[in-house]
Design a protein around this motif. Sequence first.
Motif, mmCIF file in Angstrom:
data_model
loop_
_atom_site.group_PDB
_atom_site.id
_atom_site.type_symbol
_atom_site.label_atom_id
_atom_site.label_comp_id
_atom_site.label_asym_id
_atom_site.label_seq_id
_atom_site.Cartn_x
_atom_site.Cartn_y
_atom_site.Cartn_z
ATOM 1 N N LEU A 35 0.827 -1.212 0.000
ATOM 2 C CA LEU A 35 0.000 0.000 0.000
ATOM 3 C C LEU A 35 0.860 1.260 0.000
ATOM 4 N N ARG A 36 1.948 1.221 0.744
ATOM 5 C CA ARG A 36 2.810 2.393 0.874
ATOM 6 C C ARG A 36 3.525 2.716 -0.429
ATOM 7 N N ASP A 37 3.925 1.669 -1.163
ATOM 8 C CA ASP A 37 4.796 1.869 -2.324
ATOM 9 C C ASP A 37 4.081 1.807 -3.670
ATOM 10 N N THR A 38 2.772 1.559 -3.668
ATOM 11 C CA THR A 38 2.008 1.521 -4.918
ATOM 12 C C THR A 38 0.770 2.386 -4.738
ATOM 13 N N SER A 39 0.814 3.589 -5.257
ATOM 14 C CA SER A 39 -0.235 4.572 -4.985
ATOM 15 C C SER A 39 -1.595 4.185 -5.553
ATOM 16 N N ASP A 40 -1.644 3.364 -6.604
ATOM 17 C CA ASP A 40 -2.916 3.034 -7.240
ATOM 18 C C ASP A 40 -3.566 1.769 -6.682
ATOM 19 N N VAL A 41 -2.935 1.131 -5.693
ATOM 20 C CA VAL A 41 -3.498 -0.093 -5.123
ATOM 21 C C VAL A 41 -4.273 0.248 -3.856
ATOM 22 N N HIS A 42 -5.551 -0.102 -3.862
ATOM 23 C CA HIS A 42 -6.407 0.110 -2.692
ATOM 24 C C HIS A 42 -6.984 -1.242 -2.295
ATOM 25 N N ILE A 43 -6.708 -1.649 -1.075
ATOM 26 C CA ILE A 43 -7.093 -2.994 -0.635
ATOM 27 C C ILE A 43 -8.217 -2.910 0.374
ATOM 28 N N GLU A 44 -9.333 -3.528 0.052
ATOM 29 C CA GLU A 44 -10.424 -3.648 1.000
ATOM 30 C C GLU A 44 -10.238 -4.926 1.807
ATOM 31 N N PRO A 45 -10.720 -4.964 3.063
ATOM 32 C CA PRO A 45 -10.639 -6.205 3.836
ATOM 33 C C PRO A 45 -11.316 -7.351 3.087
ATOM 34 N N GLY A 46 -10.737 -8.514 3.173
ATOM 35 C CA GLY A 46 -11.313 -9.657 2.478
ATOM 36 C C GLY A 46 -10.677 -10.953 2.934
ATOM 37 N N THR A 47 -11.235 -12.051 2.478
ATOM 38 C CA THR A 47 -10.731 -13.385 2.800
ATOM 39 C C THR A 47 -9.871 -13.880 1.661
ATOM 40 N N ALA A 48 -8.656 -14.264 1.980
ATOM 41 C CA ALA A 48 -7.729 -14.729 0.950
ATOM 42 C C ALA A 48 -7.929 -16.211 0.668
ATOM 43 N N GLN A 49 -7.669 -16.600 -0.582
ATOM 44 C CA GLN A 49 -7.743 -17.995 -0.999
ATOM 45 C C GLN A 49 -6.571 -18.290 -1.921
ATOM 46 N N VAL B 53 2.374 -19.023 2.286
ATOM 47 C CA VAL B 53 2.160 -20.470 2.447
ATOM 48 C C VAL B 53 3.249 -21.247 1.710
ATOM 49 N N ALA B 54 3.621 -20.799 0.516
ATOM 50 C CA ALA B 54 4.674 -21.485 -0.246
ATOM 51 C C ALA B 54 5.997 -21.452 0.504
ATOM 52 N N PHE B 55 6.322 -20.292 1.077
ATOM 53 C CA PHE B 55 7.566 -20.169 1.838
ATOM 54 C C PHE B 55 7.568 -21.116 3.036
ATOM 55 N N VAL B 56 6.486 -21.088 3.817
ATOM 56 C CA VAL B 56 6.408 -21.935 5.006
ATOM 57 C C VAL B 56 6.484 -23.412 4.622
ATOM 58 N N THR B 57 5.743 -23.795 3.592
ATOM 59 C CA THR B 57 5.710 -25.201 3.178
ATOM 60 C C THR B 57 7.083 -25.676 2.719
ATOM 61 N N GLU B 58 7.774 -24.857 1.942
ATOM 62 C CA GLU B 58 9.109 -25.226 1.467
ATOM 63 C C GLU B 58 10.063 -25.441 2.641
ATOM 64 N N VAL B 59 9.994 -24.563 3.639
ATOM 65 C CA VAL B 59 10.890 -24.689 4.794
ATOM 66 C C VAL B 59 10.548 -25.929 5.611
ATOM 67 N N VAL B 60 9.259 -26.188 5.823
ATOM 68 C CA VAL B 60 8.859 -27.372 6.597
ATOM 69 C C VAL B 60 9.330 -28.651 5.899
ATOM 70 N N VAL B 61 9.151 -28.722 4.593
ATOM 71 C CA VAL B 61 9.607 -29.898 3.838
ATOM 72 C C VAL B 61 11.114 -30.063 3.976
ATOM 73 N N GLY C 240 -5.421 -22.570 7.328
ATOM 74 C CA GLY C 240 -6.391 -23.252 6.470
ATOM 75 C C GLY C 240 -5.816 -23.652 5.127
ATOM 76 N N SER C 241 -4.664 -23.090 4.786
ATOM 77 C CA SER C 241 -4.038 -23.390 3.495
ATOM 78 C C SER C 241 -2.824 -24.302 3.622
ATOM 79 N N PHE C 242 -2.460 -24.696 4.843
ATOM 80 C CA PHE C 242 -1.323 -25.592 5.028
ATOM 81 C C PHE C 242 -1.726 -27.019 4.650
ATOM 82 N N ALA C 243 -0.874 -27.665 3.859
ATOM 83 C CA ALA C 243 -1.153 -29.041 3.440
ATOM 84 C C ALA C 243 -0.418 -30.063 4.300
#
Length: 245
Positions: A154-168, A188-196, A220-223
């Motif tokens: 948000l700080r570094d991209t002036s045209d991006v406005h993020i409303e609260p929401g649920t990520a998938q 999730v990808a970072f965490v999963t790679e490190v756990v593996v 909820g996204s951890f496999a």
Amino acid sequence: MKLFVDVGNTAMKWRYCDGATVHQGGCRHEREWSRVVDVMLAGAGRSPEEIWIASVAGPEADTVIASCLASRAGCQPRFYYSCESDFGVQSCYPEPRKLGVDRWVAMIEGFQRYGASIIIDCGSALTIDAVDGRGVFLGGYIVPGLGMLRGALLRDTSDVHIEPGTAQLQLGQSTGECVHNGLLRMSVAFVTEVVVELRQVLDDTSKVLVTGGDAPELIGSFAFEFEHAPDLVLDGLERVAARQQ
């Protein structure tokens, strides 16, 4: 009655223990220590006889917090800091005190419960730490947490406005969805790679413990198998304090 306090970078959590009765609370602190101490003590009913604190807020903040608690509760708090070794865990840091005490007590609690373990703390920063079956802290990773990543975008991209929401874990169909889903997938990808990777070094049945305020957004996204332990830091602090009795 005993009071245990976990002072993080953005939030403070606490636990009152009065015999078998346990009361917990927490809030964002905004480094307004006097206000937060008042909020914390207001729910106690009476002043604690013992106060233990694990803080990563820094020496100046710790001094202010201690002063506020001493004047309002009439009890001088005791701070626990990271050290070279404790409760069977051996630090790998050349200067052990510089390891965040929240990470340290979480590792102590994880090792005492399960032996070899991987600790994932989804807080302001996302941290991953590994302890082997001998109690040796092998090292860890620290990257920005979800909130910090969103803030930077948000700080570094002036045209991006993020409303609260649920990520998938799927393609977004609006700018907000693209941001929420992209940051979730990246984390999730970072965490999963490190756990593996760590499960090739540690025993593949090593426990994975997940804590921190952003954990509900990620788990909820951890496999992989894990245990959600939202109070891991307070549990560890209570454990090290009990030895002092």
